[in-house]
Design a protein around this motif. Structure first.
Motif, PDB file in Angstrom:
ATOM      1  N   THR A  58       6.851  -5.885  -2.107  1.00  0.00           N
ATOM      2  CA  THR A  58       5.912  -4.755  -2.117  1.00  0.00           C
ATOM      3  C   THR A  58       4.963  -4.846  -3.310  1.00  0.00           C
ATOM      4  OG1 THR A  58       7.568  -3.432  -0.982  1.00  0.00           O
ATOM      5  CG2 THR A  58       5.795  -2.211  -2.047  1.00  0.00           C
ATOM      6  N   ARG A 188       9.184   1.385  -8.448  1.00  0.00           N
ATOM      7  CA  ARG A 188      10.006   0.787  -7.389  1.00  0.00           C
ATOM      8  C   ARG A 188      10.387   1.832  -6.350  1.00  0.00           C
ATOM      9  NH1 ARG A 188      12.550  -2.332  -3.874  1.00  0.00           N
ATOM     10  NH2 ARG A 188      14.766  -1.922  -3.634  1.00  0.00           N
ATOM     11  N   LYS A 189      10.130   1.510  -5.085  1.00  0.00           N
ATOM     12  CA  LYS A 189      10.620   2.341  -3.992  1.00  0.00           C
ATOM     13  C   LYS A 189      11.082   1.378  -2.923  1.00  0.00           C
ATOM     14  CE  LYS A 189       9.240   6.168  -1.084  1.00  0.00           C
ATOM     15  NZ  LYS A 189       8.067   6.805  -0.496  1.00  0.00           N
ATOM     16  N   THR A 191      11.763  -0.499   0.388  1.00  0.00           N
ATOM     17  CA  THR A 191      11.040  -0.538   1.666  1.00  0.00           C
ATOM     18  C   THR A 191      12.059  -0.444   2.803  1.00  0.00           C
ATOM     19  OG1 THR A 191       9.413  -1.986   0.648  1.00  0.00           O
ATOM     20  CG2 THR A 191       9.393  -1.891   3.050  1.00  0.00           C
ATOM     21  N   ASP A 218       4.785  -6.418   5.148  1.00  0.00           N
ATOM     22  CA  ASP A 218       5.860  -6.197   4.179  1.00  0.00           C
ATOM     23  C   ASP A 218       7.071  -5.619   4.908  1.00  0.00           C
ATOM     24  OD1 ASP A 218       7.218  -5.840   1.776  1.00  0.00           O
ATOM     25  OD2 ASP A 218       6.292  -3.896   1.359  1.00  0.00           O
ATOM     26  N   VAL A 219       8.244  -6.154   4.604  1.00  0.00           N
ATOM     27  CA  VAL A 219       9.468  -5.661   5.251  1.00  0.00           C
ATOM     28  C   VAL A 219      10.495  -5.338   4.167  1.00  0.00           C
ATOM     29  CG1 VAL A 219       9.136  -6.997   7.372  1.00  0.00           C
ATOM     30  CG2 VAL A 219      10.351  -8.037   5.465  1.00  0.00           C
TER      31      VAL A 219
HETATM   32 MG   LIG Z   1       9.563  -3.503  -0.746  1.00  0.00          MG
END
Ligand SMILES: [Mg+2]
Ligand SMILES: Nc1nc2c(ncn2[C@@H]2O[C@H](COP(=O)(O)OP(=O)(O)OP(=O)(O)O)[C@@H](O)[C@H]2O)c(=O)[nH]1
Length: 396
Positions: A58, A188-189, A191, A218-219
């Motif tokens: 991310t 930071r989160k 995903t 993005d995964v």
């Molecule tokens: Mg991520």
């Protein structure tokens, strides 16, 4: 879909096609560049980011936004405040909890009281930071016991950006705080779904000029997210596989018995051998080498987790210009190169039918939070993907 067509061409067995003559190739190449220029609006180059959790996927998406779509507005920056508060709150709670589990004492009675205060709070970060909250967080971060606990943070899951945010706590706790670009890159989160970003990049004259659309997916990298990956395998031109060089001494959040680097290598093998991705280019970002270097300076050694490092280093000891960080980087990269050279037979539905000896894999050492580093590396990557697609013709 010219690019997809080229990929198909490349997969055909060699003996069934007549090799093109040089002049023919030049003509086709010329037409293709013209087509690329003409059709660039409806022909995005699709890139898929893969890797284990917290490898930096991310963060790369955020960098694309900074580099290719004007970054973040003030409103978007403000929207990130709760996420950053939560990162700080999670970090300080985790450090305090681990003090007991690791049997480390606080430096003073007042720090113990601050710890009791922090543990009495909800796990959700406060909406605003009261003076009392700020004083306790600051007191704890300055406590010698908490610092020893932080130095052992490879033994428990702690956000990589914990130190960054706690070092910047006074600025962040200000009433008028607006997150900087660097703060956003460090936040930071996890995903959990699949997201994508689309942007255009100018093409050099050698590739036909104009501009090219890129679409990056993005995964989530945690184990329970990986079953969703297959949904985006279709039509991918390049996989960007991120692996964190710094995680050699850490275990997974989702399985505390499993070493993170071992897991990342296992995942890399599965991606390399995956038949749905066998026609996509594979580019590896050996990420977080800033954290790896910091760890080594602090006295951590990869050999304590990967004993085969000793032999690797001694075999090549003739070159003494390298330090331990260089050797560690080379060792991790070599492990990946070895995987790409492993012979394998298809033994699962998802594996490709052949051992792809002709397939290339490209490696870059990166710091995903460093915009200049990603700008330079991505410029190489984009050049490589585009010229790969053009030069793919030359193989047949
Ligand atoms: Mg991520
Ligand atoms: N110091 C440093 N921090 C990094 C680097 N790359 C990523 N980070 C930080 O590591 C944390 C995790 O990065 P993410 O980009 O969220 O990781 P991810 O791969 O998307 O993780 P999942 O969404 O769980 O799959 C974030 O706090 C980033 O700021 C790096 O090269 N150096």
């Amino acid at each position: 879909m010219k690019l997809r067509l080229l990929r198909c061409l490349r997969q055909q067995p060699k003996q069934t096609t007549r090799p093109m003559q040089q002049e023919e190739l030049e003509v086709v190449r010329h037409h293709m560049m013209k087509d690329m220029q003409k059709n660039n609006t409806d022909m995005p180059v699709k890139i898929l980011l893969l890797g284990t959790a917290e490898s930096g996927k991310t963060t790369i998406i955020k960098q694309m936004r900074i580099l290719h779509i004007n970054g973040f507005t003030d409103d978007e920056r403000r929207e990130k405040i709760p996420e950053i508060y939560q990162n700080i709150h999670d970090s300080i709670i985790q450090l305090v909890r681990q003090m007991t589990l690791l049997d480390i004492g606080f430096g003073s009675r007042s720090s113990e009281r601050s710890a009791d205060y922090i543990l009495s709070l909800d796990s959700l970060a406060p909406d605003y930071m009261s003076e009392e909250y700020c004083d306790h967080v600051m007191a704890l971060w300055n406590d010698v016991g908490i610092r020893s606990c932080y130095n052992r943070s490879n033994e428990f899951p702690l956000l990589d950006s914990a130190k960054y945010f706690l070092d910047n706590f006074v600025r962040i706790s200000d009433m008028d705080y607006i997150p900087s670009t660097e703060d956003i890159l460090h936040s930071r989160k996890i995903t959990t779904g699949i997201s994508q970003i689309t942007f255009r990049v100018p093409l050099p004259k050698s590739l036909g000029g104009g501009d090219q659309e890129f679409r990056m997916y993005d995964v989530g990298g945690q184990r329970d997210q990986r079953n969703k990956w297959i949904q985006v395998f279709e039509g991918i031109q390049a996989v960007l596989f991120l692996i964190s060089c710094s995680e050699f001494d850490q275990n997974l959040r989702e399985d505390p018995t499993q070493n993170r680097l071992q897991e990342a290598l296992k995942l890399f093998r599965a991606v390399w051998q995956n038949r749905f991705l066998s026609s996509a280019g594979l580019i590896v970002f050996l990420n977080k080498y800033d954290i790896m270097e910091r760890k080594i300076r602090a006295g951590k050694h990869i050999v304590d987790y990967f004993p085969e490092f000793e032999e690797f280093q001694s075999r090549r000891q003739q070159n003494n210009l390298f330090d331990e960080s260089d050797w560690t980087k080379m060792f991790i990269k070599q492990k990946m190169v070895d995987i790409t050279q492993e012979p394998f037979k298809r033994n699962s539905r998802n594996q490709t039918d052949y051992s792809s000896t002709e397939r290339e894999c490209y490696y870059h050492f990166t710091v995903a939070t460093d915009t200049r580093c990603i700008r330079d590396v991505f410029s190489d990557v984009q050049q490589m993907i585009l010229s790969e697609n053009v030069s793919g013709l030359a193989l047949y």
